[in-house]
Design a protein around this motif. Structure first.
Motif, PDB file in Angstrom:
ATOM      1  N   VAL A  40       0.836  -1.207   0.000  1.00 47.28           N
ATOM      2  CA  VAL A  40       0.000   0.000   0.000  1.00 47.28           C
ATOM      3  C   VAL A  40       0.868   1.253   0.000  1.00 47.28           C
ATOM      4  O   VAL A  40       0.611   2.215  -0.742  1.00 47.28           O
ATOM      5  CB  VAL A  40      -0.949  -0.004   1.218  1.00 47.28           C
ATOM      6  N   ALA A  41       1.928   1.244   0.812  1.00 47.57           N
ATOM      7  CA  ALA A  41       2.819   2.404   0.877  1.00 47.57           C
ATOM      8  C   ALA A  41       3.529   2.626  -0.459  1.00 47.57           C
ATOM      9  O   ALA A  41       3.705   3.767  -0.905  1.00 47.57           O
ATOM     10  CB  ALA A  41       3.847   2.204   1.996  1.00 47.57           C
ATOM     11  N   ALA A  42       3.933   1.537  -1.107  1.00 50.52           N
ATOM     12  CA  ALA A  42       4.632   1.659  -2.395  1.00 50.52           C
ATOM     13  C   ALA A  42       3.720   2.271  -3.452  1.00 50.52           C
ATOM     14  O   ALA A  42       4.148   3.133  -4.234  1.00 50.52           O
ATOM     15  CB  ALA A  42       5.129   0.290  -2.850  1.00 50.52           C
ATOM     16  N   PHE A  43       2.476   1.850  -3.488  1.00 49.89           N
ATOM     17  CA  PHE A  43       1.537   2.429  -4.452  1.00 49.89           C
ATOM     18  C   PHE A  43       1.266   3.902  -4.141  1.00 49.89           C
ATOM     19  O   PHE A  43       1.058   4.710  -5.047  1.00 49.89           O
ATOM     20  CB  PHE A  43       0.228   1.640  -4.468  1.00 49.89           C
ATOM     21  N   THR A  44       1.290   4.263  -2.864  1.00 50.81           N
ATOM     22  CA  THR A  44       1.153   5.674  -2.488  1.00 50.81           C
ATOM     23  C   THR A  44       2.318   6.485  -3.047  1.00 50.81           C
ATOM     24  O   THR A  44       2.138   7.593  -3.571  1.00 50.81           O
ATOM     25  CB  THR A  44       1.104   5.818  -0.955  1.00 50.81           C
ATOM     26  N   GLY A  45       3.522   5.913  -2.948  1.00 49.52           N
ATOM     27  CA  GLY A  45       4.686   6.589  -3.509  1.00 49.52           C
ATOM     28  C   GLY A  45       4.572   6.758  -5.009  1.00 49.52           C
ATOM     29  O   GLY A  45       4.952   7.796  -5.567  1.00 49.52           O
ATOM     30  N   ALA A  46       4.030   5.745  -5.687  1.00 46.37           N
ATOM     31  CA  ALA A  46       3.853   5.841  -7.136  1.00 46.37           C
ATOM     32  C   ALA A  46       2.880   6.966  -7.497  1.00 46.37           C
ATOM     33  O   ALA A  46       3.078   7.690  -8.475  1.00 46.37           O
ATOM     34  CB  ALA A  46       3.348   4.512  -7.695  1.00 46.37           C
TER      35      ALA A  46
END
Length: 322
Positions: free
Chosen positions: A156-162
């Motif tokens: 979830v955090a990685a997709f937020t960064g994207a």
């Protein structure tokens, strides 16, 4: 009686007895993992240089030509290297999966080459940093690896960064950046399939990649072909050669180490791409791209640290149960 007690307890008044089978297996796995990581970093460096050549060519030629060169030169090199053994090497234990893997790799190259025609290498790499997390997710969904709360949080955090990098609705990032994001999914799929087809030799996997990529890209080539200037021929050759060597290193890396162990080191691509983008194109990522990339990297490192802790706990448990 003393000798009998020593034999029963594993001590004979001399050096410690041979390491347990669990310890030997752990040492062998650690060595293979280190080798896999080293090969993975080499592959990323070579792929970064390939992207430089591809971006330069994409300014003057249709991306379809560059994609074709990537695979056609690869196939020519493989054919030359393995001449006399091609009929043997082309035989795969899992031809369907090899073909699917080739399709994923073809899609990754095509999507990424089109994207970097319009956006910087560092921007594309920032989005590409999502790939390790997607590999982790895919390993859990398709390879039977555990998907705990830590991995879910990291994803979830990685997709937020994207989303920070893309800034949808802001009209800042070129729409082609979406292609770089899609390339992350096809790359993860190809990486996981590389792990699955490990029963084929490295040569067989390289050959299948080259054949599938050349065949698919050749279908589009007649619609985009234009005359190549002699001065650009070395760049076309470099795209294929760098891709071929990098692909071979990647295949061996995923055979030596588990996907979850290698994945976090994919973030090194940010360093290589930032360096190449600055050195060859005077392009640097903006503030939001850097922040988004840091969020993605932090997510991946968090997932990796959780996995390491769980692996150590499992190892201690196995050792204690001996």
């Amino acid at each position: 009686m003393s000798d009998l007690r020593d034999a029963a307890t594993g001590h004979a008044g001399g050096p410690e007895t041979a390491p347990s089978s669990v310890r030997l297996a752990a040492e062998a796995k650690a060595k293979a993992t280190a080798q896999g990581i080293g090969l993975f970093l080499l592959a990323l460096m070579l792929f970064g240089l390939m992207d430089v050549a591809a971006k330069k060519l994409a300014q003057d030629y249709p991306p379809a030509m560059v994609v074709w060169a990537r695979f056609a030169v690869n196939l020519a090199l493989v054919t030359l290297l393995f001449r006399g053994r091609l009929l043997t090497l082309v035989r795969s234990h899992q031809p369907g999966l090899q073909f699917l893997r080739g399709c994923f790799q073809m899609g990754t190259v095509a999507l990424f080459f089109i994207a970097i025609r319009y956006i910087g290498l560092a921007d594309a790499a920032a989005l590409g940093a999502l790939s390790p997390v997607l590999i982790t997710l895919g390993a859990a969904l398709f390879l039977g690896e555990k998907l705990g709360a830590g991995r879910i949080i990291g994803i979830v955090a990685a997709f937020t960064g994207a989303l920070i990098v893309l800034r949808p609705g802001a009209g800042v990032m070129h729409p082609a950046a979406i292609l770089a994001l899609l390339a992350c999914f096809t790359y993860a799929g190809g990486a996981l399939l590389t792990r699955v087809v490990r029963f084929d030799s490295t040569a067989t996997s390289v050959l299948w990649s080259a054949m599938v990529g050349t065949g698919l890209s050749s279908l589009a080539l007649p619609f985009f072909w234009q005359e190549v200037a002699p001065i650009d021929l070395p760049l076309f050759l470099a795209v294929g050669a760098l891709g071929a060597v990098g692909q071979a290193a990647l295949i061996v890396a995923f055979r030596k180490a588990e996907a979850g162990s290698i994945a976090p080191f994919g973030y090194s691509d940010l360093i290589f791409s930032g360096l190449w983008g600055w050195a060859f194109f005077a392009q640097l990522p903006d503030f939001y791209t850097i922040i988004g990339a840091l969020v993605i990297v932090a997510a991946g490192v968090y997932v990796w640290s959780r996995e390491r802790a769980e692996a150590k706990a499992d190892a201690r448990s196995e050792t204690g149960n001996e």
